[in-house]
Motif scaffolding. Structure first.
Motif, PDB file in Angstrom:
ATOM      1  N   GLU A  41     -16.595   8.170   9.473  1.00  0.00           N
ATOM      2  CA  GLU A  41     -16.860   9.600   9.615  1.00  0.00           C
ATOM      3  C   GLU A  41     -15.557  10.387   9.635  1.00  0.00           C
ATOM      4  OE1 GLU A  41     -18.581  12.632  12.987  1.00  0.00           O
ATOM      5  OE2 GLU A  41     -19.765  10.840  12.541  1.00  0.00           O
TER       6      GLU A  41
ATOM      7  N   ARG B 118     -23.202   9.698   4.302  1.00  0.00           N
ATOM      8  CA  ARG B 118     -22.572   8.600   3.559  1.00  0.00           C
ATOM      9  C   ARG B 118     -23.618   7.710   2.915  1.00  0.00           C
ATOM     10  NH1 ARG B 118     -20.018   8.055   8.420  1.00  0.00           N
ATOM     11  NH2 ARG B 118     -20.768   5.904   8.667  1.00  0.00           N
ATOM     12  N   ARG B 119     -24.706   7.499   3.604  1.00  0.00           N
ATOM     13  CA  ARG B 119     -25.760   6.666   3.023  1.00  0.00           C
ATOM     14  C   ARG B 119     -26.372   7.347   1.807  1.00  0.00           C
ATOM     15  NH1 ARG B 119     -31.259   4.291   5.811  1.00  0.00           N
ATOM     16  NH2 ARG B 119     -31.867   3.020   4.008  1.00  0.00           N
TER      17      ARG B 119
ATOM     18  N   GLU C 294     -29.432   9.107  13.163  1.00  0.00           N
ATOM     19  CA  GLU C 294     -29.591  10.171  12.181  1.00  0.00           C
ATOM     20  C   GLU C 294     -30.881  10.007  11.402  1.00  0.00           C
ATOM     21  OE1 GLU C 294     -25.942  11.546  10.088  1.00  0.00           O
ATOM     22  OE2 GLU C 294     -25.142   9.709  10.909  1.00  0.00           O
TER      23      GLU C 294
ATOM     24  N   ASN D 154     -18.483   2.978  11.827  1.00  0.00           N
ATOM     25  CA  ASN D 154     -19.124   4.261  11.532  1.00  0.00           C
ATOM     26  C   ASN D 154     -18.277   5.431  12.017  1.00  0.00           C
ATOM     27  OD1 ASN D 154     -21.595   3.773  10.102  1.00  0.00           O
ATOM     28  ND2 ASN D 154     -22.444   2.875  11.962  1.00  0.00           N
ATOM     29  N   GLU D 155     -17.687   5.281  13.185  1.00  0.00           N
ATOM     30  CA  GLU D 155     -16.838   6.360  13.690  1.00  0.00           C
ATOM     31  C   GLU D 155     -15.588   6.504  12.814  1.00  0.00           C
ATOM     32  OE1 GLU D 155     -14.981   8.045  17.875  1.00  0.00           O
ATOM     33  OE2 GLU D 155     -16.380   6.352  17.895  1.00  0.00           O
TER      34      GLU D 155
ATOM     35  N   PRO E 120     -20.378   8.689  18.022  1.00  0.00           N
ATOM     36  CA  PRO E 120     -21.259   8.922  16.879  1.00  0.00           C
ATOM     37  C   PRO E 120     -22.645   9.330  17.351  1.00  0.00           C
ATOM     38  CG  PRO E 120     -20.078   6.851  16.640  1.00  0.00           C
ATOM     39  CD  PRO E 120     -19.826   7.339  18.036  1.00  0.00           C
TER      40      PRO E 120
ATOM     41  N   THR F 109     -21.075  12.298   7.955  1.00  0.00           N
ATOM     42  CA  THR F 109     -21.824  11.536   8.944  1.00  0.00           C
ATOM     43  C   THR F 109     -22.474  10.326   8.288  1.00  0.00           C
ATOM     44  OG1 THR F 109     -23.840  12.817   8.572  1.00  0.00           O
ATOM     45  CG2 THR F 109     -22.316  13.617  10.277  1.00  0.00           C
ATOM     46  N   LYS F 110     -23.049   9.479   9.127  1.00  0.00           N
ATOM     47  CA  LYS F 110     -23.681   8.250   8.633  1.00  0.00           C
ATOM     48  C   LYS F 110     -24.769   8.545   7.605  1.00  0.00           C
ATOM     49  CE  LYS F 110     -26.136   4.140  10.335  1.00  0.00           C
ATOM     50  NZ  LYS F 110     -26.665   3.465  11.558  1.00  0.00           N
TER      51      LYS F 110
ATOM     52  N   GLU G 145     -26.197  -0.641   8.032  1.00  0.00           N
ATOM     53  CA  GLU G 145     -25.613  -0.419   9.354  1.00  0.00           C
ATOM     54  C   GLU G 145     -24.391   0.482   9.279  1.00  0.00           C
ATOM     55  OE1 GLU G 145     -25.872  -4.020  12.320  1.00  0.00           O
ATOM     56  OE2 GLU G 145     -25.355  -4.795  10.339  1.00  0.00           O
ATOM     57  N   THR G 146     -23.594   0.337   8.214  1.00  0.00           N
ATOM     58  CA  THR G 146     -22.342   1.089   8.095  1.00  0.00           C
ATOM     59  C   THR G 146     -22.226   1.677   6.690  1.00  0.00           C
ATOM     60  OG1 THR G 146     -21.179  -0.955   7.505  1.00  0.00           O
ATOM     61  CG2 THR G 146     -21.119  -0.275   9.820  1.00  0.00           C
TER      62      THR G 146
END
Length: 646
Positions: A41, A51-52, A516, A37-38, A512, A47-48, A74-75
């Motif tokens: 980004e 992206r989702r 969120e 995730n880091e 991170p 950010t997470k 998760e990612t």
């Protein structure tokens, strides 16, 4: 003054100036959601939660089949590709390599392609606990006349061939979806151009056809030149296991020395140093008498002052050799890579008893041999070697061996499921027409029970999921993403941040955000404010829009004025991403209604770090562009700041 900053592995996912991440491939033994995730980004600047919401795969990860699956939720933006089916041609997939494609923001035909070769896994442990090494090169095929350009392209091409081989063995079907395949194909096309510019022997090599031990001498001759050296340093996070009663020099270090002598790259009586983790050095502990009988030394790892006393354990794998005399360091060369100094990691080619490993051999420039260190342009030691101190015999312990691989996990019959809503609520999950399932499977509902079937569809009794678990065969189980009617994989809602939540999440930087997906959960402003040493507000007046906004602005200023310059690009990504998600917050709406721009104070020098105090510096220019874009998003651009009259 900035604190010393030693780049971490995740820092190398930052795009070069004026570029953004397009697509990248990662192979490794293991990875975890924190690191990925880091990395994502930094790579795409989102950010997470963002992206989702976008639902685009930007990083594809191929890990050893024994590693647990990292799910799409998760990612977000990162897809863990699973191995297709047994058997696999390696004992372990242990190589740790990434190829990242960056596209220029204003000139999309211009690219930068980066090769990362690491000794560490793609995990939080590597960032926070391990002592590892990384080798990074960038190729810009549009400027092929750059120094070493042909060599870098040759390195990338050799690594790309490894990725091409593995792509045939892993399940890449989900990368064929409409929102991802253009990025994959764009990097493929760019690598064709890299290949055209490649020339010379690659510094990158792997163990698919020959062991690292067999290849290292050839690599040294190519890239560091012939001639004997009188110093050799070997380092590894793991060594082979052996029988302490035999008191014999472990086979792998002995074979390395013999191989280099045979290739006339080492003198008859060189100075040899082994770097180990003292309480976990396997056969080295039991063989130390035999090792010292050869006049070899054993030392612990050197740890940079940058870590400020925080414990780091040796995980790097490296070899360093040179001809040294007085203050000169002649014909130096370095190997670093994934291969531990074990039979499976270094002596065997890929196969039932050999891992798939990868590394590089290169000749560092500008080295100087000092009394107790090797310096490069006056900087710190480039390898984690204690040149001046040996370990006391009693301090050496064999420790534990490398853990056994867990039970492998393989790709499911289907790479994703399509969602079709039903009028009566819930929806159907169906297999895509292409590619079709490879065998029968079941879908588990949110209550862990198999979903009912209606024809070829599975009935999902609730709102659209982002991912679901599927079962097949006797033991097969994995999570697959769900593709919505727009063709987006594993999409989730973009969380709207409240002002309290933004304060709470920004304080985690550079880590991170803690979460969120906060929904309607209220994070007490008092707790967020007290984390910065400020006294929290009390009473209704303290919750007024102006008071709340000023606390946010003060919080941002307090954080960013204490940041080192090395963290500035990532801070701007986090700041812009978080504040974009606040655009519909009631506090921001109140300022719009008042005709005021609450961001104006952030442009004043006291609210900015010294290195970004004005637009004359790149940091200052980038900062003002970010604040301007946030103002546009909040729809307050051009409005008066607090205290201004327009």
């Amino acid at each position: 003054m900035d604190r010393p900053h030693l780049p971490s592995l995740v820092d190398h996912f930052n795009p070069p100036g004026d570029h953004t991440g397009c697509f990248g491939w990662i192979i490794g033994y293991s990875a975890d959601a924190h690191f990925l995730n880091e990395a994502a980004e930094r790579f795409v600047g989102e950010t997470k939660g963002q992206r989702r919401y976008m639902g685009q795969i930007r990083l594809a990860v191929m890990l050893d089949p024994g590693m647990p699956q990292i799910t799409p939720v998760e990612t977000p933006g990162v897809l863990h590709l699973l191995y297709q089916k047994p058997p696999h041609p390696f004992r372990l997939l242990h190589a740790k390599v990434a190829i990242l494609g960056f596209r220029h923001e204003s000139q999309p035909d211009q690219w930068c392609v980066r090769l990362i070769v690491s000794t560490g896994n793609w995990t939080r442990q590597t960032l926070e606990e391990s002592l590892d090494l990384v080798w990074v090169v960038d190729a810009r095929p549009d400027f092929s006349g750059a120094p070493d350009g042909a060599q870098v392209c040759a390195d990338l091409t050799a690594a790309w061939d490894l990725f091409a081989d593995l792509r045939k063995r892993f399940d890449t079907r989900a990368l064929q979806t409409a929102f991802t395949s253009p990025q994959v194909e764009a990097l493929d096309l760019r690598m064709q151009q890299v290949r055209k510019h490649a020339s010379g022997t690659p510094r990158f090599f792997d163990s698919r056809r020959a062991s690292l031990l067999e290849q290292v001498p050839k690599q040294v001759n190519h890239h560091a030149g012939k001639g004997t050296r009188n110093y050799l340093s070997l380092g590894s996070g793991f060594y082979e296991h052996g029988d302490a009663e035999l008191n014999a020099v472990p086979e792998v270090p002995r074979r390395i020395v013999e191989s280099l002598r045979k290739a006339e790259l080492l003198t008859a009586k060189p100075e040899v140093s082994l770097t180990v983790e003292p309480d976990s050095c396997q056969a080295i502990a039991g063989a130390q008498a035999a090792i010292r009988d050869k006049d070899w030394s054993i030392g612990g790892p050197w740890i940079s002052e940058v870590f400020q006393g925080r414990g780091r354990r040796l995980h790097a794998k490296f070899i360093f050799s040179a001809y040294v005399r007085v203050d000169k360091c002649l014909r130096p060369w370095v190997y670093l890579g994934s291969g531990n100094l074990t039979p499976a990691g270094f002596m065997e080619p890929m196969g039932p008893s050999g891992n798939l490993e990868a590394g590089v051999v290169f000749a560092p420039r500008g080295l100087k041999w000092g009394e107790a260190t090797v310096e490069r342009d006056g900087q710190d030691t480039i390898l984690p070697v204690r040149w001046d101190k040996e370990i006391e015999p009693a301090a050496l312990q064999s420790g534990e061996s490398m853990p056994e691989r867990p039970e492998p996990i393989y790709a499911p019959p289907i790479a994703w499921l399509d969602w079709k809503p039903r009028h009566e609520g819930g929806g159907h999950l169906t297999s895509p027409m292409e590619p079709s399932p490879t065998e029968r499977f079941d879908v588990l509902s949110f209550d862990a029970q198999p979903c009912a079937r209606e024809g070829d569809a599975f009935v999902w009794p609730a709102a659209e999921p982002s991912e679901v678990k599927v079962l097949w065969g006797e033991t097969g189980n994995a999570v697959v993403p769900v593709r919505n009617p727009l063709g987006i994989l594993a999409r989730g809602p973009l969380p709207v941040l409240k002002i309290d939540e933004a304060i709470h999440q920004l304080r985690f930087f550079p880590q991170p955000p803690e979460s969120e997906e906060t929904g309607d959960e209220d994070i007490p402003l008092l707790a967020a404010a007290s984390s910065t040493g400020q006294e929290g507000p009390a009473g209704p007046a303290a919750r007024s829009p102006i008071r709340q906004m000023m606390q946010l602005i003060e919080h941002i200023a307090d954080l960013q004025t204490r940041l080192p310059a090395a963290h500035w690009p990532n801070w701007l990504v986090r700041l812009e991403s978080m504040l974009h998600q606040m655009a519909d917050d009631q506090t921001v709406s109140a300022f719009r209604d008042l005709g005021l721009n609450p961001l104006a104070p952030l442009l004043e020098p006291p609210f900015r770090p010294d290195f970004a105090e004005n637009p004359q510096s790149n940091e200052g220019r980038d900062y003002e562009l970010v604040i301007g874009r946030i103002a546009e998003k909040w729809r307050v651009a051009g409005m008066a700041g607090l205290g201004e009259v327009k």
